[in-house]
Enzyme design. Structure first.
Site, PDB file in Angstrom:
ATOM      1  N   SER A 133     -13.707   5.431  29.667  1.00 41.57           N
ATOM      2  CA  SER A 133     -14.502   5.411  28.441  1.00 41.57           C
ATOM      3  C   SER A 133     -15.571   6.488  28.488  1.00 41.57           C
ATOM      4  O   SER A 133     -16.077   6.835  29.569  1.00 41.57           O
ATOM      5  CB  SER A 133     -15.163   4.032  28.354  1.00 41.57           C
ATOM      6  N   TYR A 161     -20.310  -3.254  32.284  1.00 44.05           N
ATOM      7  CA  TYR A 161     -19.011  -2.782  31.782  1.00 44.05           C
ATOM      8  C   TYR A 161     -18.823  -1.298  32.097  1.00 44.05           C
ATOM      9  O   TYR A 161     -17.804  -0.885  32.656  1.00 44.05           O
ATOM     10  CB  TYR A 161     -18.893  -3.017  30.263  1.00 44.05           C
ATOM     11  N   LYS A 165     -16.063   0.974  34.743  1.00 43.20           N
ATOM     12  CA  LYS A 165     -15.232   2.156  34.442  1.00 43.20           C
ATOM     13  C   LYS A 165     -15.543   3.284  35.428  1.00 43.20           C
ATOM     14  O   LYS A 165     -14.643   3.957  35.936  1.00 43.20           O
ATOM     15  CB  LYS A 165     -15.454   2.622  33.003  1.00 43.20           C
TER      16      LYS A 165
HETATM   17  P1  NAD Z   1      -8.433  -5.398  24.165  1.00 47.40           P
HETATM   18  O1  NAD Z   1      -9.360  -6.456  24.646  1.00 47.40           O
HETATM   19  O2  NAD Z   1      -7.916  -5.495  22.783  1.00 47.40           O
HETATM   20  O3  NAD Z   1      -7.199  -5.261  25.162  1.00 47.40           O
HETATM   21  C1  NAD Z   1      -7.300  -5.539  26.533  1.00 47.40           C
HETATM   22  C2  NAD Z   1      -6.131  -6.430  26.911  1.00 47.40           C
HETATM   23  O4  NAD Z   1      -6.200  -6.717  28.309  1.00 47.40           O
HETATM   24  C3  NAD Z   1      -6.144  -7.778  26.174  1.00 47.40           C
HETATM   25  O5  NAD Z   1      -4.864  -8.007  25.624  1.00 47.40           O
HETATM   26  C4  NAD Z   1      -6.471  -8.790  27.267  1.00 47.40           C
HETATM   27  O6  NAD Z   1      -5.867 -10.041  27.015  1.00 47.40           O
HETATM   28  C5  NAD Z   1      -5.924  -8.091  28.507  1.00 47.40           C
HETATM   29  N1  NAD Z   1      -6.581  -8.476  29.759  1.00 47.40           N
HETATM   30  C6  NAD Z   1      -7.909  -8.509  30.032  1.00 47.40           C
HETATM   31  N2  NAD Z   1      -8.108  -8.893  31.317  1.00 47.40           N
HETATM   32  C7  NAD Z   1      -6.880  -9.093  31.868  1.00 47.40           C
HETATM   33  C8  NAD Z   1      -6.433  -9.497  33.148  1.00 47.40           C
HETATM   34  N3  NAD Z   1      -7.290  -9.804  34.128  1.00 47.40           N
HETATM   35  N4  NAD Z   1      -5.107  -9.579  33.380  1.00 47.40           N
HETATM   36  C9  NAD Z   1      -4.215  -9.303  32.397  1.00 47.40           C
HETATM   37  N5  NAD Z   1      -4.588  -8.933  31.150  1.00 47.40           N
HETATM   38  C10 NAD Z   1      -5.904  -8.828  30.893  1.00 47.40           C
HETATM   39  O7  NAD Z   1      -9.173  -3.999  24.380  1.00 47.40           O
HETATM   40  P2  NAD Z   1      -8.779  -2.535  23.887  1.00 47.40           P
HETATM   41  O8  NAD Z   1      -9.773  -2.107  22.887  1.00 47.40           O
HETATM   42  O9  NAD Z   1      -7.333  -2.477  23.576  1.00 47.40           O
HETATM   43  O10 NAD Z   1      -9.091  -1.708  25.220  1.00 47.40           O
HETATM   44  C11 NAD Z   1      -8.090  -1.393  26.169  1.00 47.40           C
HETATM   45  C12 NAD Z   1      -8.735  -0.659  27.331  1.00 47.40           C
HETATM   46  O11 NAD Z   1      -9.418   0.497  26.855  1.00 47.40           O
HETATM   47  C13 NAD Z   1      -9.793  -1.488  28.084  1.00 47.40           C
HETATM   48  O12 NAD Z   1      -9.686  -1.214  29.457  1.00 47.40           O
HETATM   49  C14 NAD Z   1     -11.098  -0.966  27.532  1.00 47.40           C
HETATM   50  O13 NAD Z   1     -12.154  -1.122  28.450  1.00 47.40           O
HETATM   51  C15 NAD Z   1     -10.760   0.507  27.300  1.00 47.40           C
HETATM   52  N6  NAD Z   1     -11.611   1.130  26.273  1.00 47.40           N
HETATM   53  C16 NAD Z   1     -11.708   0.583  25.030  1.00 47.40           C
HETATM   54  C17 NAD Z   1     -12.557   1.153  24.085  1.00 47.40           C
HETATM   55  C18 NAD Z   1     -12.713   0.537  22.715  1.00 47.40           C
HETATM   56  O14 NAD Z   1     -13.702   0.839  22.040  1.00 47.40           O
HETATM   57  N7  NAD Z   1     -11.786  -0.277  22.231  1.00 47.40           N
HETATM   58  C19 NAD Z   1     -13.294   2.315  24.400  1.00 47.40           C
HETATM   59  C20 NAD Z   1     -13.149   2.870  25.674  1.00 47.40           C
HETATM   60  C21 NAD Z   1     -12.299   2.268  26.610  1.00 47.40           C
HETATM   61  N1  UFG Z   2     -23.573   0.252  14.632  1.00 50.37           N
HETATM   62  C1  UFG Z   2     -24.334  -0.241  13.588  1.00 50.37           C
HETATM   63  N2  UFG Z   2     -24.128  -1.534  13.206  1.00 50.37           N
HETATM   64  C2  UFG Z   2     -23.212  -2.349  13.792  1.00 50.37           C
HETATM   65  C3  UFG Z   2     -22.437  -1.832  14.861  1.00 50.37           C
HETATM   66  C4  UFG Z   2     -22.656  -0.532  15.256  1.00 50.37           C
HETATM   67  O1  UFG Z   2     -25.165   0.458  13.028  1.00 50.37           O
HETATM   68  O2  UFG Z   2     -23.096  -3.530  13.389  1.00 50.37           O
HETATM   69  C5  UFG Z   2     -23.770   1.656  15.033  1.00 50.37           C
HETATM   70  C6  UFG Z   2     -24.230   1.839  16.477  1.00 50.37           C
HETATM   71  O3  UFG Z   2     -25.645   1.773  16.547  1.00 50.37           O
HETATM   72  C7  UFG Z   2     -23.647   3.217  16.817  1.00 50.37           C
HETATM   73  C8  UFG Z   2     -22.351   3.271  16.010  1.00 50.37           C
HETATM   74  O4  UFG Z   2     -22.497   2.300  14.982  1.00 50.37           O
HETATM   75  O5  UFG Z   2     -24.507   4.221  16.339  1.00 50.37           O
HETATM   76  C9  UFG Z   2     -21.114   2.928  16.845  1.00 50.37           C
HETATM   77  O6  UFG Z   2     -21.311   1.673  17.495  1.00 50.37           O
HETATM   78  P1  UFG Z   2     -20.117   0.883  18.199  1.00 50.37           P
HETATM   79  O7  UFG Z   2     -20.675  -0.405  18.703  1.00 50.37           O
HETATM   80  O8  UFG Z   2     -18.936   0.812  17.293  1.00 50.37           O
HETATM   81  O9  UFG Z   2     -19.698   1.849  19.401  1.00 50.37           O
HETATM   82  P2  UFG Z   2     -20.553   2.390  20.618  1.00 50.37           P
HETATM   83  O10 UFG Z   2     -20.507   3.885  20.536  1.00 50.37           O
HETATM   84  O11 UFG Z   2     -21.859   1.759  20.718  1.00 50.37           O
HETATM   85  O12 UFG Z   2     -19.702   1.872  21.855  1.00 50.37           O
HETATM   86  C10 UFG Z   2     -18.299   2.105  21.940  1.00 50.37           C
HETATM   87  C11 UFG Z   2     -17.623   0.958  22.679  1.00 50.37           C
HETATM   88  C12 UFG Z   2     -18.065   0.916  24.115  1.00 50.37           C
HETATM   89  C13 UFG Z   2     -17.820   2.247  24.749  1.00 50.37           C
HETATM   90  C14 UFG Z   2     -18.506   3.342  23.935  1.00 50.37           C
HETATM   91  C15 UFG Z   2     -18.180   4.700  24.482  1.00 50.37           C
HETATM   92  O13 UFG Z   2     -17.949  -0.278  22.081  1.00 50.37           O
HETATM   93  O14 UFG Z   2     -17.301  -0.037  24.815  1.00 50.37           O
HETATM   94  O15 UFG Z   2     -18.052   3.303  22.593  1.00 50.37           O
HETATM   95  O16 UFG Z   2     -16.810   4.886  24.524  1.00 50.37           O
HETATM   96  F1  UFG Z   2     -18.338   2.214  25.986  1.00 50.37           F
END
Ligand code: NAD
Ligand code: UFG
Length: 353
Positions: A133, A161, A165
């Site tokens: 991330s 979190y 990563k």
């Molecule tokens: P998500 O929660 O929708 O998907 C994660 C999946 O992993 C879920 O289906 C959950 O059931 C499964 N899971 C969690 N722990 C587990 C375990 N111990 N064993 C087996 N399965 C397990 O999340 P996502 O948004 O699809 O994210 C996927 C990956 O990308 C994650 O590692 C997350 O940290 C990373 N990521 C997500 C974002 C974002 O904003 N969505 C940003 C950066 C990185």
């Molecule tokens: N925001 C609002 N109102 C809300 C939610 C978000 O104004 O209700 C704003 C935040 O302040 C930020 C922007 O929208 O300026 C994006 O916020 P998000 O929560 O959607 O995303 P972040 O950038 O804070 O965080 C995301 C993921 C994290 C990850 C990070 C970097 O949630 O897990 O991107 O990849 F670590």
């Protein structure tokens, strides 16, 4: 040696494949011709997502329910299928929750990855694509190195979190140094949004969404009264936070490219770490405007105080992914909002029927 009953084809093991990014990646893997098996404990997803993927790809999805920390269960999957590579999405991802439950986050994400790597090693499986991330770039880095390049300083993340990563990136680095022929591609995602164009799969957060796009979508559909915009006094073009939003299908395709790259003769960086973003920064107010335009709905909002831990700007220099993988984002903000809206308006309760 695999047992005789092991399936002949080479499979991609997709941990966390029932989740938001995982489910979209399955669709792209299938159209690129890959066979895969999903391994997920469904702690933050539903099997309904896999049923819908199956409809889109017109093929059954192989699914094994289990936890990445359960070594025996993982060993069984590696015995049953001939796993060529792993795409590792499984993990917990809520920043706020990780502050309250740090041990769960370290156990699930870090320990889970250690168990996965040890089972991969036992079964001579040497290729992994890992979901990292942009959160690994700390607050100071986002002030001084925008747009963010992969060699910008990482670490000193502000929450458990983010640290999981960072730790996993370092563990993978140590592991590839110790293991002959082990190959890693680490993808640092920026802000994934949007949904598959069919409107049948998408992001289905539990309870009140933390992230901007699902909150905007739920406000537009009438599920939430208004959006709180966290801070209107940042040093950005309109005072609200700026992020690099990337369409989840573009992100999914980066995994297909990463898998091709990891198996190709061109793989000359043993441990490739790549930003996956568009390179464009968009503010909260621009996202609201774009969403209103495509949905034809008003998104009511109030500007409130800053959210603790938020930064002003975060966007990628995504040129290395283009150079190394031949990948770049293709979908603009309008398409991201249009596809989010299609998913949200067709499925106001997400996967719940
Ligand atoms: P998500 O929660 O929708 O998907 C994660 C999946 O992993 C879920 O289906 C959950 O059931 C499964 N899971 C969690 N722990 C587990 C375990 N111990 N064993 C087996 N399965 C397990 O999340 P996502 O948004 O699809 O994210 C996927 C990956 O990308 C994650 O590692 C997350 O940290 C990373 N990521 C997500 C974002 C974002 O904003 N969505 C940003 C950066 C990185
Ligand atoms: N925001 C609002 N109102 C809300 C939610 C978000 O104004 O209700 C704003 C935040 O302040 C930020 C922007 O929208 O300026 C994006 O916020 P998000 O929560 O959607 O995303 P972040 O950038 O804070 O965080 C995301 C993921 C994290 C990850 C990070 C970097 O949630 O897990 O991107 O990849 F670590």
């Amino acid at each position: 040696m695999k047992p005789a009953e092991a399936l002949k084809n080479a499979y991609i093991l997709v941990t966390g494949g029932a989740g938001y990014i995982g489910s979209h990646t399955l669709v792209e893997l299938s159209s690129a011709g890959y066979d895969f098996v999903v391994y997920d404990n469904l702690c933050n997803s539903s099997q309904e997502a896999l049923k819908r993927v199956s409809k889109i790809i017109n093929k059954d999805v192989k699914f094994e329910q289990g936890d990445i920390r359960d070594k025996k269960a993982l060993q069984n999957v590696f015995e049953k299928y001939n796993i060529d590579s792993v795409v590792h999405f499984a993990g917990l991802k809520a920043v706020g929750e990780s502050v309250i439950k740090p041990l769960e986050y370290y156990d699930n994400n870090v320990n889970g990855t250690l168990v996965l790597l040890s089972v991969m090693k036992e079964h001579n499986c040497k290729k992994i694509v890992f979901s990292s991330s942009a959160t690994v770039y700390n607050e100071v880095t986002t002030k001084n190195y925008i747009p963010l390049k992969e060699d910008s300083p990482t670490g000193a993340t502000t929450n458990p979190y983010g640290r999981t990563k960072q730790f996993i990136e370092e563990i993978l680095q140590d592991f590839y140094i110790s293991e002959l022929d082990f190959k890693v591609v680490t993808l640092r995602y920026f802000n994934p949004v949007g949904a598959h164009e069919s409107g049948t799969i998408g992001e289905d957060p539990n309870g009140v969404p933390n992230n901007l796009m699902p909150f905007i979508a739920q406000t537009a559909v009438g599920k939430r009264e208004y959006l709180s915009v966290f801070g209107g006094d940042y040093d950005t073009y309109d005072g609200t936070g700026v992020r690099d939003y990337i369409h989840v299908v573009d992100l999914a395709n980066a995994h297909v490219k990463a898998l091709k790259y990891i198996s190709s003769a061109n793989f000359n960086i043993k441990n490739a770490t790549l930003n996956i973003g568009t390179g464009q920064g968009n503010s909260v107010l621009s996202m609201i405007k774009a969403f209103e335009k495509v949905s034809n709905k008003k998104v009511l909002y109030k500007i409130v105080k800053r959210r603790e831990g938020d930064i002003a700007k975060c966007f990628a220099d995504a040129s290395l992914a283009k150079e190394v993988l031949g990948w770049q984002a293709t979908k603009n903000i309008e398409t991201m909002c249009k596809d989010s809206w299609k998913w949200q308006s067709n499925n106001p309760k997400g996967y719940e029927t």
